[in-house]
Design an enzyme around this catalytic site. Sequence first.
Site, PDB file in Angstrom:
ATOM      1  CB  CYS A   2      19.651 107.618  19.857  1.00 22.27           C
ATOM      2  SG  CYS A   2      20.476 108.916  18.908  1.00 22.27           S
ATOM      3  NE  ARG A  27      20.994 103.206  23.774  1.00 24.14           N
ATOM      4  CZ  ARG A  27      21.827 102.268  23.344  1.00 24.14           C
ATOM      5  NH1 ARG A  27      22.366 101.438  24.216  1.00 24.14           N
ATOM      6  NH2 ARG A  27      22.124 102.137  22.074  1.00 24.14           N
ATOM      7  CD1 TRP A  74      25.980 110.309  20.697  1.00 26.17           C
ATOM      8  CD2 TRP A  74      25.713 111.228  22.707  1.00 26.17           C
ATOM      9  NE1 TRP A  74      27.209 110.699  21.143  1.00 26.17           N
ATOM     10  CE2 TRP A  74      27.076 111.265  22.371  1.00 26.17           C
ATOM     11  CE3 TRP A  74      25.299 111.757  23.929  1.00 26.17           C
ATOM     12  CZ2 TRP A  74      28.040 111.806  23.229  1.00 26.17           C
ATOM     13  CZ3 TRP A  74      26.263 112.295  24.772  1.00 26.17           C
ATOM     14  CH2 TRP A  74      27.603 112.306  24.420  1.00 26.17           C
ATOM     15  CG  ASN A 100      20.731 103.599  18.482  1.00 21.89           C
ATOM     16  OD1 ASN A 100      21.590 104.474  18.364  1.00 21.89           O
ATOM     17  ND2 ASN A 100      20.967 102.445  19.087  1.00 21.89           N
ATOM     18  N   GLY A 101      21.306 104.964  15.293  1.00 27.70           N
ATOM     19  CA  GLY A 101      22.295 104.532  14.316  1.00 27.70           C
ATOM     20  C   GLY A 101      22.645 105.644  13.350  1.00 27.70           C
ATOM     21  CD  GLU A 482      44.307 107.110  28.917  1.00 29.10           C
ATOM     22  OE1 GLU A 482      43.163 106.794  29.284  1.00 29.10           O
ATOM     23  OE2 GLU A 482      44.787 108.241  29.103  1.00 29.10           O
ATOM     24  CE  LYS A 486      41.038 105.921  31.459  1.00 28.76           C
ATOM     25  NZ  LYS A 486      41.607 107.259  31.583  1.00 28.76           N
ATOM     26  CD  GLU A 489      41.394 108.461  35.198  1.00 24.14           C
ATOM     27  OE1 GLU A 489      40.967 109.618  35.375  1.00 24.14           O
ATOM     28  OE2 GLU A 489      41.491 107.948  34.086  1.00 24.14           O
ATOM     29  CG  HIS A 505      69.318 109.024  30.566  1.00 28.38           C
ATOM     30  ND1 HIS A 505      70.646 109.312  30.347  1.00 28.38           N
ATOM     31  CD2 HIS A 505      68.878 108.400  29.452  1.00 28.38           C
ATOM     32  CE1 HIS A 505      70.994 108.897  29.139  1.00 28.38           C
ATOM     33  NE2 HIS A 505      69.936 108.331  28.575  1.00 28.38           N
ATOM     34  CE  LYS A 605      32.919 110.617  31.128  1.00 27.01           C
ATOM     35  NZ  LYS A 605      33.940 109.576  30.997  1.00 27.01           N
TER      36      LYS A 605
END
Length: 610
Positions: A2, A27, A74, A100-101, A482, A486, A489, A505, A605
């Site tokens: 947050c 945030r 958040w 925040n936390g 992955e 990355k 993209e 192969h 996104k």
Amino acid sequence: MCGIVGYIGDQNTQEVLIDGLKKLEYRGYDSAGIAVFTDSGLQIAKAKGRLANLEAKLDGAPLLGHAGIGHTRWATHGKPSDENSHPHMDESQKFSVVHNGIIENYLELKEELISEGHTFISETDTEIISHLIAREYKGDIVKAVQKAITFMRGAFALGVLTEHEPNKLVAVRQASPLVIGVGEGENFIGSDIPAILKYTRNVFILNDGEMAVLTSDAVELMTIEGQFISREMIHVEWDAVTAEKGGYEHFMLKEIHEQPKAYRDTMLGRIDKETKKVVLPELKLTEEQIKNIRNIQIVACGTAYNAGLIGRTVIESLARIPVENDVASEYRYRSPIVTPDTLVIVVSQSGETADTLAALREAQANGAHVLAITNVVGSSIARDADDVLVTLAGPEIAVASTKAYSSQLIAFYLFGLYLAQVRGTQTDEQVAHVLAAMESLPEQVEEMLGKADAIKTYAEQIASHKHLFFIGRGQDYAVVQEGSLKLKEISYIHSEAYAAGELKHGTLALIEDGIPVIALVTQESVLEKTVSNIKEVKARGGDVLAITYEEHAVELLKSVDQVFAIPKTLPILSAAISVVALQLLAYYASLALGHDVDKPRNLAKSVTVE
């Protein structure tokens, strides 16, 4: 993750708070709120949704005063709603808190306070803080805050006001960021420097275990035990745009560097320090249901799908349950075999991915129990799933996911260990051993990030190539998928990831002189076989970078062109470290090519259409 802001001085407090929250909305955007000392006392306004909703509410009824605190949320504990929005107050409406936390022991504190006669109106962990401070208040807000903190376990950055002492604003930091801004006849607090940069460039950065007491004319720094601190003020030279990125050139780089915190936050409150076991109180799955699971299907898209590949290796290794991976866009159309003993795990950073949401509903329609792993509490997937494991990466701004992916790995590690505990497939000692290694991951990633220049140099070398390959075996193969995604993209370089043993192969036909090949070598059970595959590549002229542990670097240099060493961890956890090197590789390659790192072409996104 947050955002909090606070102000004390002669300016229009509401205006200062709203302006600061606009800089912090990245945030969190589940809700926003402010508390201000007005002529009528301590008043609060808050609203679910984006900050614009709060502004609309205040438009006809502004809060005018000389001091206040603000928050953009958040969601972690409790769905996004007006009731769960910050600031929170105690029953007397005299004490207000923004936070925040995460307070790990909030449930036991809440039960204790309820037994003492306190009444709560939200589902949040934060509300207990205002009640604790009110309970401990004996005429000194600083001492009341210090006393309240002794009961709390977890991470917190706090802004505290009380109507009893309207000329003070108290701020506290414990494992969550907090900045103190120093002005002339006014002072500020903020989660990040951008929140206050418009008003002052002179700041103190609080360290863990420290607090500040602000009046309009002074700032006192002290430990949470009350020992006063003398510290040199910092003058910020950043421009506003750079400040929003925390001094980093791009949000993606900032988010790569935020991964150690995301790891800590996702583990916070889910590892019992005394028993050395995983605790997941948020799960509705009973132990009987867990023991009856016959098979697991992991369904996701893109980067989340790649996290699920790691999830499969983790669950099968630890809990010995057969696991399938499915691309969400294909899941409904292959008539999946689902029974009441099937657990379906859907993974989505945003919790709004259309294909994944459709797969979730298909699984439920066929009688499966669905567990969601997502970064957004109030998302559609979180609401519709039978169970939710929330990753606590905080909002991601860059389109290419980094910290959301790696936090999904932490969630899979925790869930795999939890399954193993319940089903008895790992001993207590084995579980404790893995958890100890997990708790070292944040420091190990920080160590590796300190060597990023070596990856940058290699990325600049490969930026001129049109094609390259990634190879690995076992979990390394899942990780390089992955890494390849990355790179594609954000740099637009064509790359492919292959299981190293499959090269012979067919794929070896594509290896020619000078073509870059990145080999991930962290799975020691197949190390010799991976080295043999690397030699096959070298024999055809490939230029090989090996990413491996320091202890293997010298030996591997006999077979490859370059080596990048990463900190040693357990083979099952290696992805959480090695993937960071591949993220950096993609970032620096894109940078070398002059692309828009945070907003790659043709991509969004959150994909909310099929």
